[in-house]
Design an enzyme around this catalytic site. Structure first.
Site, PDB file in Angstrom:
ATOM      1  N   ASP A 182      10.772   6.245   5.368  1.00 55.36           N
ATOM      2  CA  ASP A 182       9.395   5.840   5.602  1.00 55.36           C
ATOM      3  C   ASP A 182       9.419   4.314   5.585  1.00 55.36           C
ATOM      4  OD1 ASP A 182       6.272   6.275   3.687  1.00 55.36           O
ATOM      5  OD2 ASP A 182       6.737   5.170   5.519  1.00 55.36           O
TER       6      ASP A 182
ATOM      7  N   LYS B 129       5.589  -5.041   9.843  1.00 53.13           N
ATOM      8  CA  LYS B 129       5.221  -3.926  10.715  1.00 53.13           C
ATOM      9  C   LYS B 129       4.070  -4.294  11.643  1.00 53.13           C
ATOM     10  CE  LYS B 129       4.601   1.060  10.034  1.00 53.13           C
ATOM     11  NZ  LYS B 129       4.708   2.113   9.014  1.00 53.13           N
TER      12      LYS B 129
ATOM     13  N   GLU C 147       4.009   9.608  11.064  1.00 50.73           N
ATOM     14  CA  GLU C 147       3.826   9.690   9.609  1.00 50.73           C
ATOM     15  C   GLU C 147       2.958  10.870   9.159  1.00 50.73           C
ATOM     16  OE1 GLU C 147       2.810   5.598   8.943  1.00 50.73           O
ATOM     17  OE2 GLU C 147       4.895   5.066   9.384  1.00 50.73           O
TER      18      GLU C 147
ATOM     19  N   ASP D 212      -4.175   9.392   6.275  1.00 45.53           N
ATOM     20  CA  ASP D 212      -3.089   8.506   5.847  1.00 45.53           C
ATOM     21  C   ASP D 212      -3.552   7.058   5.891  1.00 45.53           C
ATOM     22  OD1 ASP D 212       0.388   8.042   6.995  1.00 45.53           O
ATOM     23  OD2 ASP D 212      -0.816   6.984   5.512  1.00 45.53           O
TER      24      ASP D 212
END
Lengths: 643, 136
Positions: A8, A70, A176, A198
């Site tokens: 992850d 990211k 994810e 999420d």
């Protein structure tokens, strides 16, 4: 057979997991703890730091500590963003520099050098890889890496590039929320419809899935790739800076170090306020002016925090509603809402989820680890270790082509289950048009220029005809991996042209390979430097022990031997100061030899066979255990013997 | 995309299958033909799976299934009515295909080598163009 791991790679934290004995296990980092901060830094001494150690020194080294990478993956300066922030917005207010590369790529500056975002992410992946190898005792070469479901192709490719640079074969990029669903539902026998909410450090995803008997089918997905815990921290930081300015008249925003301290304090306060109603933010010596040092001491209540972040939490409502609509389900048809991502620990967020779906969210999964665990399961599926699991995902963004007038005509709408194939017939826009240009687009906007261009090719050789008469069949094929193949065929001539869409992340294949070699070289260099540090340590210990031994046993050691020891110790100390590793090793050996001579005098009185007393033990590696009266045997490695 | 395929056949179920049976059949077929479970045959598997998904998307939804049933019934009715023109059942006497005639030419001992080569080329081409992986 090498193990395939699940990773992850989060905006703020990363985890790595692997299947062991049929169960997914989260691999602890070398520093202990299951999560590794996605932070990379170059220290003042030029050393590269990754993870916890990098994060800890962020305050004293704000310009060379990089985080939130990211947010910059797969992006270019000046591209159309739709509702999202531009690179410029993201780069603003970061203590590290983000600059423009040759082709408008994003480059991040660390330690005076420019890096592309995949290179930085690769450093994090390398650390995770090393931690996993230490834990498993074997090499790790393959991985499944997760991305937000709402990531576009360039962002996904950038993640793949990062994996390759880190020396990993990326078996699959999975979404994810799908990974989380996999971890949640692996044992569920009964059919369930779930929503995965999420909210991580930097991105928000909502996915609706149907699962049961090993099948996981995504019905719809939506999200915001620019909404996460870090934005919550920013709101608190802004408020603290404003309060401070109001009270003390100083604008902390100009001070990078102060802002870094503020950031950490904001995050800490935010976390605390999930369990208590009020907390004090206390930062002494935050700054100074002519009148002396200034301290920050502000009280933050939960209700104030909720006011500050309400707008952010409400930004999750739109995507949730859209996902429900696209899935064809109502909120009441959702059996469980799974919370993923650290930010979902906030009571306000949980309350909002309850309002949206009309039920208490399911907290049976660990929001920090569930995605990595799901990735490990998928890795197991791909290696054949996990059987009877079927994952059917959807494309998150509509795919189409540009047609007359600059319009974006969809061919495969978002949330279509993959693999899928769609064909549509198009024609020419003007008389005697000899060719058509197929411009492949990704996005929801009606105009082609507002969408992302994935690729372009030309089909020529069309026979002269009035416009609208030729028949050009365009087929879009998306495979289970999400790879798009586009084919165009002129039904009149039978001529065909096709391309496989391989989106660039901003790095060419050669660049990625070059970076991979550099990363490998760096890892070797790192290992060498570690060994040097260890040698330096042991040498230092040895020198200290030697000095101590001589000092404590002055009367027992003959004059000449003592002198010899002192000379050798001095030589060793010189080598340490000169930082000469080879010299240190030689000098250490010579000193050990000399010490052994002394030892035989101290304990064996020269010649007597007496076993060394138990007091010869000590934790120091440099300690030379006394020999039992044997004469000097020349160069002997200092062994530590249990007595 | 108008498909001439029988979605019921694709999923391997009867026309009167219940929703539960449709779903179970879909899952079983999808598991069987997923490219992850067919290493080395990914292109073929992706095509099969896309077809299975398409079938389930229609048959899995009650209203689209109703619509599809109507169209299917209509298409079959047309075929029944024009039976003498469209041969969709097995012909009574099985005639040799051109490829099979070519094989005969190859096997005939007195065929000149040039003719044999041409025939062999034809057979090869014929086999190659059929081999799109559709085994079922």
């Amino acid at each position: 057979m090498s193990k395939a791991v699940g990773i992850d790679l989060g905006t703020t934290f990363s985890e790595i997991s692997v299947m062991q004995g049929g169960e997914p296990v989260v691999i602890p980092s070398a520093e202990g703890g299951n999560i590794t901060p996605s932070v990379v830094a170059v220290s003042k001494t030029g050393e590269r730091l990754v993870g916890q150690v990098a994060r800890r020194q962020a305050i004293v080294n704000p310009e060379n500590t990089i985080y939130l990478t990211k947010r910059f993956m797969g992006r270019k300066w000046g591209e159309p963003q739709g509702r999202e922030l531009t690179v410029e917005d993201d780069a603003k207010r970061k203590p590290f520099k983000v600059v423009k590369g040759l082709n408008n790529e994003v480059k991040m500056v660390m330690g005076g050098k420019e890096y592309s975002p995949p290179e930085i992410s690769a450093m994090i992946l390398q650390k995770l890889k090393a931690d996993a190898e230490a834990y498993l005792g074997e090499k790790v070469t393959e991985a499944v890496i997760t991305v937000p479901a709402y990531f576009n192709d360039a962002q996904r490719q950038a993640t793949k590039d990062a994996g390759q640079i880190a020396g990993l074969k990326v078996l699959r990029i999975i979404n994810e929320p799908t990974a989380a669903a996999l971890a949640y539902g692996l044992d569920k026998k009964k059919d369930e419809t779930i929503a995965v909410y999420d909210l991580g450090g930097g991105t928000f995803d909502i996915s609706i899935l149907e699962l049961g008997e090993g099948t996981f089918q995504v019905k719809s997905t939506a999200g915001d790739t620019h909404l996460g815990g870090d934005d919550f921290d920013q709101k608190i930081m802004d408020w603290l800076a404003d309060e401070f300015k109001r009270d003390q008249g100083i604008d902390l925003r100009k001070d990078k170090m102060a802002m870094q301290r503020l950031k950490e304090a904001a995050e800490k306060a935010k976390i605390e306020l999930s369990t208590v109603q009020s907390t004090d933010v206390n930062l002494p010596f935050i700054t100074a002016d002519a009148s002396g040092p200034k301290h920050l001491n502000i009280n933050l209540t939960r209700s104030k925090l909720e006011q500050l972040v309400m707008e952010l939490v409400e930004k999750t409502i739109g995507p949730c509603k859209q996902a429900l609509t696209d899935s064809g389900k109502t909120a009441s048809q959702i059996d469980e809402v799974i919370l993923v991502g650290g930010q979902t620990r906030m009571p306000l967020v949980q309350q909002k989820v309850k309002e949206l779906f009309g039920k208490e969210p399911n907290k049976s999964v660990n929001p920090d680890e569930v995605v990595a665990i799901g990735a490990a399961i998928q890795a197991g599926v791909l290696k054949g270790e996990v059987k009877d699991v079927l994952l059917l995902d959807v494309i998150p963004l509509t795919l189409g082509i540009e047609t007359m007038g600059g319009v974006a005509t969809p061919l495969i709408t978002r949330n279509t289950t993959i693999p899928t194939s769609k064909t549509q017939v198009f024609s020419t826009a003007s008389d005697n048009q000899p060719s058509v240009e197929i411009n492949v687009l990704q996005g929801e906007r009606p105009m082609a220029s507002d969408n992302r261009q994935l690729g372009k090719f030309v089909l020529d050789g069309i026979l002269p005809a009035p416009r609208g008469i030729p028949q050009v069949e365009v087929t879009f094929d998306v495979d289970a991996n999400g790879i798009l193949n586009v084919k165009a065929r002129d039904k009149g001539t039978g001529k065909e042209q096709k391309i496989t869409i391989t989106v660039s992340s901003g790095l060419s294949k050669e660049e990625v390979e070059k970076m991979q070699k550099e990363a490998e070289a760096h890892a070797t260099e790192d290992a060498k430097r570690k060994e040097e540090a260890e040698t330096r340590n042991t040498s230092d210990n040895l020198a200290y022990q030697a000095e101590k031994t001589v000092r404590d046993n002055k009367d027992k050691i003959p004059e000449d031997i003592a002198t010899e020891i002192n000379t050798k110790t001095a030589a060793l100390r010189a080598a340490i100061t000169a930082n000469d590793v080879a010299q240190m090793k030689t000098a250490s050996e010579e000193l050990s030899t000399a010490l052994q001579k002394a030892g035989s005098h101290v304990y064996g009185q020269g010649g007597q066979q007496q076993p060394p007393p138990g007091g010869g033990q000590s934790g120091s590696e440099g300690e030379q255990p006394p020999q039992d009266g044997k004469p000097d045997e020349g160069t002997v490695e200092g062994e530590f013997r249990e007595v | 995309m108008a498909s001439s395929r029988d979605y019921y056949k694709v999923l391997g179920i009867k026309r009167d299958a219940t929703a539960v049976q449709v779903k179970a059949a879909f899952r079983a077929k999808a598991m069987r033909y997923h490219p992850d479970h067919n290493p080395g045959k990914e292109t073929w598997a992706n095509k099969k799976l896309a077809g299975i998904i398409e079938a389930y998307e229609t048959l899995g939804n009650p209203s689209s299934r109703r619509l599809y049933n109507r169209r299917l019934a209509e298409a079959e009715r047309l075929l029944d009515e024009t039976e003498t023109v469209v041969v969709y059942r097995r012909p009574r006497k099985r005639e040799k295909t051109t490829a099979e005639r070519m094989v005969d030419i190859i096997n005939f001992p007195l065929t000149p080598s040039w003719a044999r080569s041409m025939a062999a080329a034809f057979v090869l081409f014929d086999r190659f163009s059929k081999d799109d992986g559709s085994v079922e």
